[in-house]
Design a protein around this motif. Structure first.
Motif, mmCIF file in Angstrom:
data_model
loop_
_atom_site.group_PDB
_atom_site.id
_atom_site.type_symbol
_atom_site.label_atom_id
_atom_site.label_comp_id
_atom_site.label_asym_id
_atom_site.label_seq_id
_atom_site.Cartn_x
_atom_site.Cartn_y
_atom_site.Cartn_z
ATOM 1 N N GLU B 336 -72.633 -60.895 20.422
ATOM 2 C CA GLU B 336 -73.008 -61.538 19.170
ATOM 3 C C GLU B 336 -74.114 -60.752 18.444
ATOM 4 O O GLU B 336 -74.746 -59.876 19.022
ATOM 5 N N GLY B 337 -74.363 -61.123 17.202
ATOM 6 C CA GLY B 337 -75.254 -60.371 16.318
ATOM 7 C C GLY B 337 -76.680 -60.184 16.786
ATOM 8 O O GLY B 337 -77.322 -59.194 16.436
ATOM 9 N N THR B 338 -77.191 -61.091 17.595
ATOM 10 C CA THR B 338 -78.588 -61.006 18.009
ATOM 11 C C THR B 338 -78.770 -60.241 19.321
ATOM 12 O O THR B 338 -79.879 -60.086 19.801
ATOM 13 N N GLY B 382 -66.910 -62.954 13.019
ATOM 14 C CA GLY B 382 -68.110 -63.789 12.928
ATOM 15 C C GLY B 382 -69.227 -63.068 13.629
ATOM 16 O O GLY B 382 -69.065 -61.925 14.070
ATOM 17 N N ASP B 383 -70.394 -63.727 13.756
ATOM 18 C CA ASP B 383 -71.492 -63.036 14.423
ATOM 19 C C ASP B 383 -72.379 -63.941 15.256
ATOM 20 O O ASP B 383 -73.292 -63.449 15.907
ATOM 21 N N PHE B 456 -79.354 -67.678 12.261
ATOM 22 C CA PHE B 456 -78.856 -66.926 13.420
ATOM 23 C C PHE B 456 -79.981 -66.498 14.361
ATOM 24 O O PHE B 456 -79.799 -66.465 15.564
ATOM 25 N N TRP B 457 -81.108 -66.108 13.802
ATOM 26 C CA TRP B 457 -82.204 -65.617 14.627
ATOM 27 C C TRP B 457 -83.311 -66.649 14.835
ATOM 28 O O TRP B 457 -84.209 -66.433 15.634
ATOM 29 N N GLY B 458 -83.260 -67.711 14.037
ATOM 30 C CA GLY B 458 -84.325 -68.705 14.118
ATOM 31 C C GLY B 458 -85.545 -68.314 13.315
ATOM 32 O O GLY B 458 -86.552 -69.009 13.315
ATOM 33 N N ASP B 459 -85.493 -67.156 12.619
ATOM 34 C CA ASP B 459 -86.658 -66.699 11.871
ATOM 35 C C ASP B 459 -86.225 -65.745 10.773
ATOM 36 O O ASP B 459 -85.686 -64.667 11.060
ATOM 37 N N TRP B 460 -86.460 -66.104 9.509
ATOM 38 C CA TRP B 460 -86.049 -65.251 8.389
ATOM 39 C C TRP B 460 -86.726 -63.882 8.448
ATOM 40 O O TRP B 460 -86.216 -62.910 7.900
ATOM 41 N N ARG B 461 -87.877 -63.783 9.138
ATOM 42 C CA ARG B 461 -88.589 -62.495 9.209
ATOM 43 C C ARG B 461 -87.743 -61.428 9.883
ATOM 44 O O ARG B 461 -87.965 -60.243 9.685
ATOM 45 N N GLU B 462 -86.772 -61.855 10.699
ATOM 46 C CA GLU B 462 -85.931 -60.877 11.390
ATOM 47 C C GLU B 462 -85.154 -59.999 10.424
ATOM 48 O O GLU B 462 -84.764 -58.884 10.753
ATOM 49 N N LEU B 463 -84.914 -60.497 9.205
ATOM 50 C CA LEU B 463 -84.257 -59.670 8.189
ATOM 51 C C LEU B 463 -85.052 -58.391 7.984
ATOM 52 O O LEU B 463 -84.492 -57.296 7.895
#
Lengths: 713, 501
Positions: B336-338, B382-383, B456-463
């Protein structure tokens, strides 16, 4: 912004409130703060000495640098037999290398830093796009100048572009929506119109490197070029860089011709394209559209929103929501600047509801001419435009490229503001008037792409008359151009024929021919070997014919006496009766004979159609196509363009060596009884040498043995 | 005094050096500092990025539900609900909600009876079905009398909204629109109300619309046909193998109560994330969000599937004989993506099949000219769950899927047997940087990204960590993931061969 709530709405509001739960909201009650005055950013405009016009808009919010170039040229300028030339030129300018770098080197340079420079040529304009991180501005500008000014069109990349074009042609009938919109443009604008035409294998194959070089050279020069720049830059430094890369581009060339006008006749017609691997029909109906400069343009904007804009439009509400007939449905009366747009109404529905959907759409087209928009519709159609006006200016890209385009077309800078003012004035009556003036529900071209056998009703029964079935089979590369049987070509064809008859001895002498006796050699070429066959041939007009072929000690005969005869069966070597087919073949052969053609020229059994000029074995010739009364092909003749002497004859035939086009070239003329005829004929079948006839003895109206056509022992 | 100032000054300079961009770094801190986030009491999360370039706002509502959450027998139901979310509420889209509700109840009960009788198949009472069909038509027409069609869309458009749309994927359902900045409260009201009091009106007609959508995207489209077969073969257990739009027989079987149940289960506020990018002030957003979204009642988090796609026991292949020109698709299972292996896989697909300098393009398109188009990508379909890395090729006319496959496999072997050069790796990183920065230029795109990473990551900062992750990838990492995942056993192939007419 204070909302004006009419009395009716207030009443409805009260009613609604009585049934609401405590938490429900009502959007009508909301008040919105005023939107701040729209500030259109200032654009720096510079015209360089050589004529290039620049439009600059600084924006340092992100370290990105963008360029959009517009070049005044387009595929409308390409010759008819080389459709695809402009497109390939636009592609290979970028991929095919320049004076400084090869195409592959440019790919590495750009992709190595996540930069992109792309070139293209469309129908009415061409151009380029640059997108780089601002630290690579110099690279972007240098590559841009190289591809625009000094492309070298590497052969390998031309071939690559052709491979891709051919592959796209091969795939163009796979997607039903693609078929629909491509074919519809041809219906509206005409198949040969630059606004609708598309490449074929034959046109792609005919494009050469010289063509590309010439096209680029003719149109890519400074006064045809505009450059829009936006992003992270400093004006002074940028202008200096642009001058470095484009300043010495010399101003040359003539003005570009205007794109052609459109000839359109309103007509009611239905078209069908069969596609069987679908369970859904693609339907388009409409007619020609308008121009941006039309007086009622603003009324049409509102009309479009109400008729078939989006959620809540009439087509959406009826065809999609109320009837559940379609997912994709829209209707829009489009307008262009240089040529008229199209009034499109589109829906895709399952095969079984094809006719029903056509009828529903027509209903709505008629209704917008008679049923004025209600308040809710006017708010959506008109206020929607006004309230979303700010979105026409929300990105730097659209602001600066729009100005560049307006400048080219001579539209005022505040065109959109004028448009907005006009939209503000639109009333429901204006919408009805625009619909009445511009829409013609009684003159619609209706195209249906789908599986006819599953339709709910045959299209003929729609009430629009006969249905034209369009064949979208992709023509092969060798497809011949269609013969134009026009009164002009028939007249000219007869003139050519008469000149030829004269050149070969005159009509009187040909009419005197009653019998022909030939002795000679027929040299057959088969698999590299040549086999000589002695031939004797006697024809007595109108329907007696005897031929004897002697090969390797065997005699093969055919004797036709009217509508019956005998022939040697080549398997058993025994005499057997001629079949009807054999008789018909002989008739066909006689109809192709030069003597018969010439002798009948005052009362022909054929139509002689002039079909242009060309070259046969380096000799300039005039072509004449002979077709029968039903336009079926007989043969094609080539005459020396100066002397009208026969040079060649071409026709389709089925021979023991195969079926295909026979090409005969003739020579070695002799005078016999007042007529001049060739003694040598060479035949090619599908470009391979098949045979050669050399006549040793040729007698006209000679003595005929009494039992010449009787059945032999 | 002076010394301490100098001291501080030196310290500041040292600190700032930590943020100096390397050749492929980028300072996202300014952007990050423009983001505000808060969570309401009922669990709804809101992420706001201030941008005052233009007086416009992009809105995204991301529902953490997708086709993987469709119940058995109702494939495509999440997508069906997405359509229903445009049908209005108790106040929007109706002439009289009380009357309408009564008629909707009648419509539903007649439909359920009709459906039950139809399900009896050969044992069904045909006279009863006929009567029920007539009653159903009547009930439906009666309830539609009270409908104001598409009032939501109408209101959005007339108030200056643009780009009103939504999409359903395997892992997500997103609703988006853009408004001039003085319509913030309008959006708050409309959007919160949609998920507080939706009325699933015109359900049965909308089912027909969804059926048409399926016919358009899948049944009547060669690529759509191939994709559906390919995914079915790639995933034997996990719902990534079931079409997002659903199977036709399931679509025809939807009932309103079933769609409603899907909504109740998955549209609780703790399962929704809102992203807003544009000309807004976070404190205004917070105030209005509490006023409007705050009324959504808390619902517990829904149960998620635990199905894990088992390892393949051997290569899988599906071949379609189709009137279309050849299309070739190959995929390999990846995490998966993470997952920590993903950055190396992103670098791999960039090198393999993105751009004119990629391995596949250089070989199949430029050199051999056997493909007109070729590409590779990761995170398909999907991811959120283990997924695929894939490549596709459209053969040039006169060439075959076989030829393309041979060359694709050749390039894949290269990735396993050879290390990519440092130069190529640097180029991949430079491209990633350029792509990420370009993505920041579009408000709506950015809103989607922020919401996506938050979910997906639980945190927008991961972008904003994405570039660092790619920058850390080594050539050995790329070879390692190539060897690990791009094996024959792990491979799925789907292709269309042109059938002889």
């Amino acid at each position: 912004m204070r909302r004006n709530i009419t009395l009716i709405m207030l009443f409805a509001l009260v009613l609604a409130l009585m049934t609401l739960s405590a938490n429900a909201q009502d959007v009508e009650k909301l008040k919105f703060p005023k939107l701040s005055e729209l500030k259109v950013p200032e654009i720096d405009r510079v015209t360089m000495d050589n004529g290039i016009r620049l439009y600059l808009l600084e924006d340092k919010s992100l370290p990105l640098f963008h360029v959009s170039v517009r070049v005044n040229c387009g595929s409308h300028l390409e010759p008819e037999d080389k459709i695809g030339l402009a497109d390939i030129c636009g592609t290979v300018m970028r991929t095919g290398g320049t004076a400084k770098w090869t195409g592959d080197e440019i790919d590495e340079l750009l992709e190595g830093v996540g930069a992109s420079v792309e070139t293209y040529i469309g129908t009415l304009s061409g151009g380029a796009r640059v997108n780089v991180l601002s630290e690579y501005t110099d690279l972007g500008l240098e590559v841009l100048s190289e591809v625009l000014r000094r492309p070298v069109f590497e052969e390998d990349k031309i071939e690559l572009a052709k491979v891709q074009e051919r592959s796209a042609i091969a795939r163009r009938n796979d997607d039903p929506q693609q078929i629909t919109f491509r074919e519809y443009r041809k219906i509206i604008y005409g198949a040969n119109s630059p606004y609708a035409r598309h490449s074929e294998y034959a046109t792609i194959n005919s494009i050469t490197r010289d063509d590309l070089v010439a096209f680029h050279k003719t149109y890519f020069h400074p006064q045809n070029v505009q450059i829009a720049v936006w992003g992270d830059f400093d004006k002074t430094a940028l202008l200096s860089k642009i001058d470095e890369f484009f300043g010495d581009w010399e101003r040359t060339g003539e003005p570009v011709s205007k794109p052609p006008k459109v000839d359109y006749e309103y007509q009611s017609k239905v078209y069908y394209i069969k596609k069987t691997d679908v369970n859904q029909s693609n339907i388009v109906m409409g007619h020609i559209g308008g121009l941006l400069t039309d007086d009622d343009y603003a009324d049409r904007i509102v009309m479009n929103n109400i008729l078939g804009g989006s959620f809540g439009s009439r087509l959406f509400n009826s065809v999609r929501s109320r009837e559940g007939l379609a997912y994709a449905v829209f209707g829009v009366y489009t307008a262009n600047i240089m040529y008229p747009g199209v009034f499109y109404n589109y829906a895709s529905t399952k095969s079984e509801t094809t006719a029903k959907t056509v009828q529903e759409v027509i209903k709505e087209i008629k209704r917008i001419q008679t049923d004025p928009p209600n308040d809710s519709e006017m708010r959506m159609g008109k206020d929607g435009y006004l309230n979303s006006f700010v979105f026409k200016f929300d990105t730097k890209q659209e602001v600066v490229t729009r100005l560049m385009n307006y400048d080219f077309y001579g539209l005022p800078e505040d065109f959109l503001f004028q448009e907005k003012e006009n939209v503000e004035k639109v009333t429901p009556n204006n919408v009805i008037a625009a619909a009445k003036n511009n829409l013609h529900p009684d003159a619609l071209h209706i195209l249906v792409v789908g599986k006819g056998e599953d339709f709910d009703m045959p299209l003929e029964q729609l009430g629009f008359g006969l249905v034209d079935t369009i064949d979208i089979t992709i023509p092969s590369a060798e497809e011949k151009k269609e013969l134009a049987i026009t009164p002009e070509n028939l007249k000219k064809g007869m003139e050519v024929l008469q000149k030829a008859v004269e050149a070969h001895g005159g009509l009187e002498n040909f009419k005197k021919v009653n019998s022909i006796s030939i002795k000679g050699t027929y040299l057959l070429s088969v698999r590299g070997t040549e086999i000589p066959i002695a031939i004797e041939w006697l024809r007595v007009l109108p329907d007696k014919n005897k031929s004897v072929m002697s090969v390797m000690g065997q005699k093969i005969m055919q004797i036709r006496n009217g509508n019956s005869g005998w022939k040697t069966d080549q398997m058993t070597m025994e005499l057997t009766a001629m079949t009807e087919e054999d008789i018909a073949d002989d008739k066909k052969n006689w109809n192709r004979s030069t003597i018969h053609i010439f002798a009948s020229s005052d009362n022909p059994y054929y139509q002689a159609v002039y079909d242009g000029t060309g070259k046969v074995n380096e000799m300039p010739v005039t072509y004449m196509e002979l077709v029968d009364k039903d336009d079926a092909p007989l043969c094609r003749l080539a005459f020396n363009s100066e002397t009208y002497e026969l040079v060649g004859k071409f026709y389709y035939d089925e021979t023991p060596l195969g079926a295909g086009t026979i090409e005969e070239t003739v020579s070695n003329f002799s005078q016999i009884s007042g007529v001049k005829l060739p003694m040598t004929t060479v035949r090619f079948l599908n470009d391979q040498k098949m045979s050669q006839t050399d006549i040793a003895e040729f007698i006209i109206n000679g003595e005929i043995p009494p039992d010449a056509f009787a059945k032999p022992e | 005094m002076v010394r301490s100032v100098t001291h501080v000054f030196v310290l500041l300079v040292c600190l700032s050096l930590l943020y100096v961009t390397t050749v492929s770094g980028f300072d996202f801190s300014e952007l990050e500092n423009s983001v505000t986030e808060f969570t309401l009491e009922n669990g709804l999360k809101i992420v706001v990025l201030e941008r005052h370039e233009a007086p416009v706002i992009s809105f995204v509502t991301w529902a953490n539900v997708g086709a993987v959450d469709d119940p058995k027998g109702y494939t495509g139901l999440s997508h069906m609900f997405e359509h229903m979310a445009f049908k209005g509420t108790t106040t929007l889209g109706t002439k009289d909600i009380k009357k309408e509700r009564q008629l909707i109840a009648v419509e539903d009960s007649v439909f359920l009876e009709l459906r039950a009788e139809r399900k009896k198949g050969r044992l069904a009472d045909s006279a009863k079905i006929k009567a029920l069909e007539a009653a159903y038509d009547e009930a439906r027409d009666a309830s539609y009398e009270y409908v104001v069609p598409n009032e939501l869309g109408n209101v959005v458009e007339r108030e200056g909204g643009v780009g009103l749309n939504a999409g359903t994927g395997y892992d997500l359902t997103v609703y988006f629109m853009n408004f001039p900045s003085n319509r913030l409260e309008l959006w708050m009201s409309l959007e919160s109300e949609r998920f507080l009091n939706p009325v699933l009106r015109e359900m049965y007609k909308e089912r027909d619309v969804v059926a048409e959508e399926r016919r358009m995207r899948t049944d009547s489209n060669p690529f759509g046909r191939l994709l559906e077969e390919f995914l079915a073969v790639a995933f034997k257990a996990h719902p990534y193998g079931i079409p997002v739009i659903g199977h036709m027989s399931d679509i025809q079987n939807y009932s309103r109560p079933a769609a409603r149940a899907q909504f109740e289960k998955y549209y609780g506020p703790s399962n929704l994330t809102v992203a807003i990018v544009g000309d807004v002030k976070p404190k205004d957003v917070k105030k209005l969000a509490e006023k409007y979204w705050g009324s959504l009642p808390y619902r517990p988090a829904p149960e998620r599937i635990a199905t894990v796609e088992p390892e393949q026991l051997g290569e899988r292949r599906v071949v379609l004989e189709d009137p279309s020109q050849p299309i070739y698709l190959v995929g390999w299972h990846i995490p998966e993506g993470t997952h920590p292996d993903r950055p190396a896989l992103e670098a791999l697909v960039d090198h393999l099949g993105q751009g004119r300098t990629s391995l596949l393009y250089k070989n199949l398109v430029k050199e051999k000219k056997i493909a007109m188009q070729v590409a590779a990508f990761a995170g398909f379909p999907g991811d959120k769950y283990p997924t695929l890395v894939a490549a596709f090729a459209m053969a040039a006319s006169g060439h075959t899927n076989e030829e393309c496959e041979t060359e694709i496999f050749k390039e894949v072997e290269k990735l396993k047997n050879e290390l990519i050069s440092e130069e190529d790796l640097d180029k991949i990183k430079a491209r990633t940087k350029a792509t990420l920065i370009n993505q920041l230029d579009d408000n709506q795109g950015l809103a989607l990204q922020l919401a996506g990473y938050q979910v997906f990551w639980g945190d927008w900062r991961e972008l904003f960590q994405e570039l660092d992750r790619i920058n850390a990838v080594t050539a050995e990492d790329v070879q390692h993931v190539a060897k690990k995942y791009l094996t024959k056993k792990n491979r799925v192939v789907g292709l269309i061969n042109t059938e002889e007419s």
